[in-house]
Write an enzyme that holds these catalytic residues in place. Structure first.
Site, PDB file in Angstrom:
ATOM      1  N   GLY A  10       0.817  -1.208   0.000  1.00 52.76           N
ATOM      2  CA  GLY A  10       0.000   0.000   0.000  1.00 52.76           C
ATOM      3  C   GLY A  10       0.847   1.252   0.000  1.00 52.76           C
ATOM      4  CB  ALA A  11       4.404   1.737  -0.782  1.00 55.39           C
ATOM      5  CB  SER A  12       0.664   3.783  -4.479  1.00 57.16           C
ATOM      6  OG  SER A  12      -0.590   3.315  -4.011  1.00 57.16           O
ATOM      7  CB  SER A  13      -1.856   6.901  -1.792  1.00 59.44           C
ATOM      8  OG  SER A  13      -2.760   5.844  -1.472  1.00 59.44           O
ATOM      9  N   GLY A  14      -1.234   7.590   1.043  1.00 58.97           N
ATOM     10  CA  GLY A  14      -1.705   7.532   2.418  1.00 58.97           C
ATOM     11  C   GLY A  14      -0.683   7.050   3.420  1.00 58.97           C
ATOM     12  CB  ILE A  15      -1.066   4.716   6.294  1.00 58.90           C
ATOM     13  CG1 ILE A  15      -2.194   5.494   6.991  1.00 58.90           C
ATOM     14  CG2 ILE A  15      -0.162   4.059   7.335  1.00 58.90           C
ATOM     15  CD1 ILE A  15      -3.193   4.610   7.714  1.00 58.90           C
ATOM     16  CE1 TYR A 153     -11.073   0.106   5.616  1.00 59.81           C
ATOM     17  CE2 TYR A 153     -12.081   0.464   7.762  1.00 59.81           C
ATOM     18  CZ  TYR A 153     -10.995   0.568   6.920  1.00 59.81           C
ATOM     19  OH  TYR A 153      -9.825   1.121   7.388  1.00 59.81           O
TER      20      TYR A 153
END
Length: 286
Positions: A10-15, A153
Site C-alpha cells: 500500500g506504498a502508493s498513497s496515504g499511510i 470494511y
C-alpha cells in the site's frame, strides 16, 4: 536503521506512502508494493530524495497470493533479506449493506483481509526461517467498533484484529519474530475520495476527526522497533469511541448513524461507482 529492509504494502498513497518516506529518511532500504506502478515510481523518487539506502518498486495486488510471494522473493533476491513488513493497503465501499454489489463486497474483503493474510504468510515464513523479523498489520478503529455504511470494511477489519491476535499467539515462542497491530481512527488519506460509493444522493469525505497519515506511519515504525508483539489504537478519537461502544452500546447505536451522515458525507452526489475496488483510479491509490 540503514541496514533495515522494509516491505511496505500500500506504498502508493496515504499511510503506506508516509511509512515509506519516514523509513527512507532513516536510511532504510524500502520495497514499495501497490497496484499502480506510476504512483509507486513517484513515491520511489521521493524516497530516494529522502535518503533511502535503496528503493525497489514492486507492482503488486495483495489479494493475489502468488504476486505477494513474488514481491517478497524479489525483495530477498535484491536486498538479501526482509527485516520489516508493513501491510498498509486497504479499500472500502460506502453504502447500505444490501445496496453494495456482491462482487464489490467480496473485493473489499479480498484486499483488506485476504490480502493482509497473504502479506503475513510470506513475511512470517521468511522471518521464521531467519529467526527474526517484524510484521505490522494496519487495522482500524472499525475493527473494534462497528458503524453503518461500511459493512465490508468493518467485517474485514474485525477479522483482521482476530488474525493479529492469533498470529501473536502462534509466534510468541519465537524470540526474534514479532507481530503488531496498529489500529488508526479516521485518517486523512485518498481512501475516501477513491472509495466505492453506493449511497443515495451523498458522497464520502474525510471526517473532521481525522489524523494525518504521518502520525500512523510513526506508530508503525515505533511498533517495529519493539522487542515484544504489540497492538495499539492510534488517534485521539479512538478511546472515547470504544468506551461508548462498549459501555453504552444502545446510545452508540442510536447516534452513530446520524453522526456519520452529518460529518462524513457531502449533500452532493457524484453517482454510484465502484471506485478503486477493481482498478486503481488515475491518482492516489493504495
Amino acid at each position: 536503521m540503514s541496514a533495515k529492509v522494509v516491505v511496505i504494502a500500500g506504498a502508493s498513497s496515504g499511510i503506506g506512502r508516509e511509512t515509506a518516506l519516514q523509513y527512507s529518511a532513516r536510511g532504510a532500504r524500502v520495497v514499495l508494493a501497490a497496484r499502480s506502478e506510476p504512483d509507486l515510481q513517484d513515491v520511489a523518487e521521493q524516497c530516494r530524495r529522502a535518503g533511502a539506502g535503496g528503493v525497489l518498486v514492486a507492482p503488486t495486488d495483495i489479494a493475489d497470493a502468488h504476486k505477494v510471494q513474488q514481491t517478497f522473493d524479489l525483495a530477498i533476491e535484491t536486498f538479501g533479506r526482509v527485516d520489516v513488513a508493513a501491510q498498509c493497503a486497504a479499500i472500502t465501499a460506502f453504502g447500505r449493506f444490501e445496496d453494495i454489489p456482491t462482487e464489490v463486497f467480496d473485493a473489499v474483503i479480498a484486499t483488506n483481509l485476504i490480502g493482509a493474510a497473504n502479506v503475513a504468510r510470506c513475511a512470517l515464513a521468511h522471518f521464521q526461517h531467519r529467526g527474526r523479523g517484524q510484521l505490522v498489520l494496519v487495522g482500524s478503529l472499525l475493527g473494534v467498533t462497528a458503524v453503518p455504511y461500511q459493512s465490508a470494511y468493518v467485517a474485514s477489519k474485525f477479522a483482521l484484529c482476530g488474525l493479529v491476535r492469533a498470529l501473536r499467539q502462534e509466534n510468541r515462542h519465537l524470540p526474534g519474530v514479532r507481530v503488531h497491530g496498529i489500529y488508526p481512527g479516521p485518517v486523512d488519506t485518498p481512501v475516501y475520495a477513491s472509495a466505492a460509493n453506493f449511497l443515495d444522493r451523498q458522497s464520502p469525505r474525510v471526517p473532521p476527526t481525522s489524523d494525518a497519515p504521518g502520525t500512523i506511519a510513526a506508530a508503525i515504525i515505533r511498533a517495529a522497533e519493539k522487542t515484544t508483539s504489540t497492538e495499539r489504537q492510534v488517534g485521539w478519537f479512538n478511546r472515547p469511541a470504544i468506551a461508548t461502544y462498549r459501555v453504552v452500546p444502545f446510545l452508540f447505536d442510536a447516534v452513530i448513524g446520524p453522526l456519520i451522515r452529518r460529518v462524513m458525507f457531502t449533500p452532493e452526489s457524484v453517482g454510484q461507482s465502484a471506485g478503486n475496488v477493481f482498478e486503481p483510479p488515475a491518482v492516489g491509490r493504495a
